[in-house]
Structures are given as structure tokens and as C-alpha cells.
Design an enzyme around this catalytic site. Sequence first.
Site, PDB file in Angstrom:
ATOM      1  N   ASP A  49       0.834  -1.196   0.000  1.00  0.00           N
ATOM      2  CA  ASP A  49       0.000   0.000   0.000  1.00  0.00           C
ATOM      3  C   ASP A  49       0.873   1.252   0.000  1.00  0.00           C
ATOM      4  O   ASP A  49       1.630   1.494   0.941  1.00  0.00           O
ATOM      5  CB  ASP A  49      -0.905   0.000   1.241  1.00  0.00           C
ATOM      6  CG  ASP A  49      -1.757   1.251   1.332  1.00  0.00           C
ATOM      7  OD1 ASP A  49      -2.934   1.188   0.919  1.00  0.00           O
ATOM      8  OD2 ASP A  49      -1.261   2.299   1.800  1.00  0.00           O
ATOM      9  N   TYR A  54       3.207   9.903  -0.568  1.00  0.00           N
ATOM     10  CA  TYR A  54       4.352   9.261   0.097  1.00  0.00           C
ATOM     11  C   TYR A  54       5.648   9.454  -0.694  1.00  0.00           C
ATOM     12  O   TYR A  54       6.738   9.248  -0.164  1.00  0.00           O
ATOM     13  CB  TYR A  54       4.127   7.750   0.268  1.00  0.00           C
ATOM     14  CG  TYR A  54       2.924   7.338   1.080  1.00  0.00           C
ATOM     15  CD1 TYR A  54       2.160   8.267   1.799  1.00  0.00           C
ATOM     16  CD2 TYR A  54       2.540   6.004   1.128  1.00  0.00           C
ATOM     17  CE1 TYR A  54       1.045   7.864   2.522  1.00  0.00           C
ATOM     18  CE2 TYR A  54       1.424   5.593   1.862  1.00  0.00           C
ATOM     19  CZ  TYR A  54       0.680   6.529   2.540  1.00  0.00           C
ATOM     20  OH  TYR A  54      -0.417   6.126   3.252  1.00  0.00           O
ATOM     21  N   LYS A  79      -3.027   6.008  -3.962  1.00  0.00           N
ATOM     22  CA  LYS A  79      -4.111   6.941  -3.630  1.00  0.00           C
ATOM     23  C   LYS A  79      -3.897   8.282  -4.314  1.00  0.00           C
ATOM     24  O   LYS A  79      -2.751   8.706  -4.509  1.00  0.00           O
ATOM     25  CB  LYS A  79      -4.173   7.161  -2.107  1.00  0.00           C
ATOM     26  CG  LYS A  79      -4.105   5.889  -1.291  1.00  0.00           C
ATOM     27  CD  LYS A  79      -3.994   6.156   0.208  1.00  0.00           C
ATOM     28  CE  LYS A  79      -3.638   4.887   0.969  1.00  0.00           C
ATOM     29  NZ  LYS A  79      -2.207   4.553   0.925  1.00  0.00           N
ATOM     30  N   HIS A 112      -7.702   9.718  -1.105  1.00  0.00           N
ATOM     31  CA  HIS A 112      -6.940   9.724   0.152  1.00  0.00           C
ATOM     32  C   HIS A 112      -7.709  10.369   1.323  1.00  0.00           C
ATOM     33  O   HIS A 112      -7.671   9.852   2.438  1.00  0.00           O
ATOM     34  CB  HIS A 112      -5.598  10.433  -0.058  1.00  0.00           C
ATOM     35  CG  HIS A 112      -4.513   9.929   0.826  1.00  0.00           C
ATOM     36  ND1 HIS A 112      -3.207   9.812   0.437  1.00  0.00           N
ATOM     37  CD2 HIS A 112      -4.534   9.486   2.108  1.00  0.00           C
ATOM     38  CE1 HIS A 112      -2.477   9.334   1.429  1.00  0.00           C
ATOM     39  NE2 HIS A 112      -3.269   9.126   2.453  1.00  0.00           N
TER      40      HIS A 112
END
Length: 276
Positions: A49, A54, A79, A112
Site C-alpha cells: 500500500d 508518500y 491513492k 486519500h
Amino acid sequence: MLNRISASTVLHNGVEMPWFGLGVYQAKEGEEVEFAVKTAIAVGYRSIDTAAIYENEKGVGKAVKESGVPREELFITTKVWNSRQGYESTLAAFEESRKKLELEYLDLYLIHWPVKGKYKETWKALEKLYKDGWVRAIGVSNFQVHHLEDLLADCEIVPMVNQVEYHPLLTQKELHSFCREQKIQLEAWSPLMRGEVLKHPTVTELAAKYQKTPAQIVLRWDLQNEVVTIPKSVHEHRIKENANIFDFEISREDMERLDGLNQNKRIGPDPDNFNF
């Protein structure tokens, strides 16, 4: 059912999603995230994930490609970030993520956060990506009951997954019950509460009783509550340790004790009041 790392739940569209996976929040792009993903896959993890925010999608994609495991055996999630929400911008954001991951398709794409005034248009984009075959399942993250009710009022496709903050101090019973009714699979982010819950006396007492670590107790609790869990680690011993939860079962009485720890305590932002 939950006695092997490869065990899967079946989403409402028939797609199988592993109950257990690796989260890579705050794993640094490059060697760190590549090592974590390759280690996890070697241990037996089949779900990874990530998210655009990120900033490690390239590393995840590289590790997946170099893992030696066939693509169809893996379940990759990313996401769309808040600043890219909206119809056209979401379609463009998805394509950027897909190219960074170097994948022909994604297994799960999530909104998200429920950005007010935007998430319905974003969802329309996800429905298009799903219908066009770019992603096998679509869902949301950090949606509360009222966000879901609002979305369900006029969506074509019911979300398959809702990924939320979930741990023994934040059990979100009403949300979990609503998701069950709508056949939306609940998934836990930060299941270990960034380590905070591991010091709780009830958790440490049960760890001693079952001869497991506090982390293993909490992760097993997730699974027995039928919540998909994706603990994050970049350390080999922790990645292995977190996965060692398929050889024991927590009794109903002890599950109730863990359920009873709820304080509605968040470590992340409130989905009704967040600023990103």
C-alpha cells in the site's frame, strides 16, 4: 480462513484482496522502500500500500518488478492526493502514479481524504478508471459515515474499500457496522498507532499470555475483526515479526477486552477537520 499470510477477503466485485499487507508511509524513496517491499514479498506479503503523497511509488514499482513474483499474484494500492482531486486532475494523477509504479494496471485506487466539494467528482474519475479496466477495485480512505452516505446517494459504483485509522483505541464501531452493511471492506492504516498502543497494559498482558509481541496481538485483533491491516516497517526483523500472526487465535473474551479499550483517540487528523 486466517491461518496463512496469503488469506484474502473477497471484495463486493469479486476481486480478492489480501487481509494482510505492507504499508510504506514515510518509507524513503530509493533503497529504503525498495528493501522493505522486496523483504516483505520474500516473506510472503502479497499486498503493498502506497500513495502519491508518500513520494515512493517509483521505489515500490522497482521492487515489485525485481521481486520475482508474478504481477498477478500481487495486490498494489495507491491513492490520489487532496490537491489533485477533481475529475480531470484525478485521471491525470492516476496516470502519473501508474507510470511511476511502472504497472499496466493497479489493484486498488483510493481517494486519500474526503475533500469537501471535490470528492464526488474525484469518485466519478475513479468509476471511469474502473470501467476502463485500469484498476481492479476502487475505494476511499478516511471517509466517515456521512461522507459515505453522501457519496452513495448518487454514485454508480459502491466503494469496495474504506481505509481508515483503526486500532484498539479507535475502533469506529458505527463506521465498521455501516461499511459491513454496504459491503465495503474496512482497512486499517496505522494499526499499531505508531507504537503508542503497544505500551497499553492490556495489550502487553495479552502478549505475555499468547507468547506473542504486542504488535502481533493488535494485528491479529484486526484480522479477527475482519479488518484488512497494513502495518508499516522498513526493518527486516519487524517485517517478519508482523507477519507471524497466522499460527494463533485470540479468544472471544480477550477480543472483547481489546475492543473495550476504545477511547475514540486519533493520532492522525480528524476527517471532518483536516488541513492539507
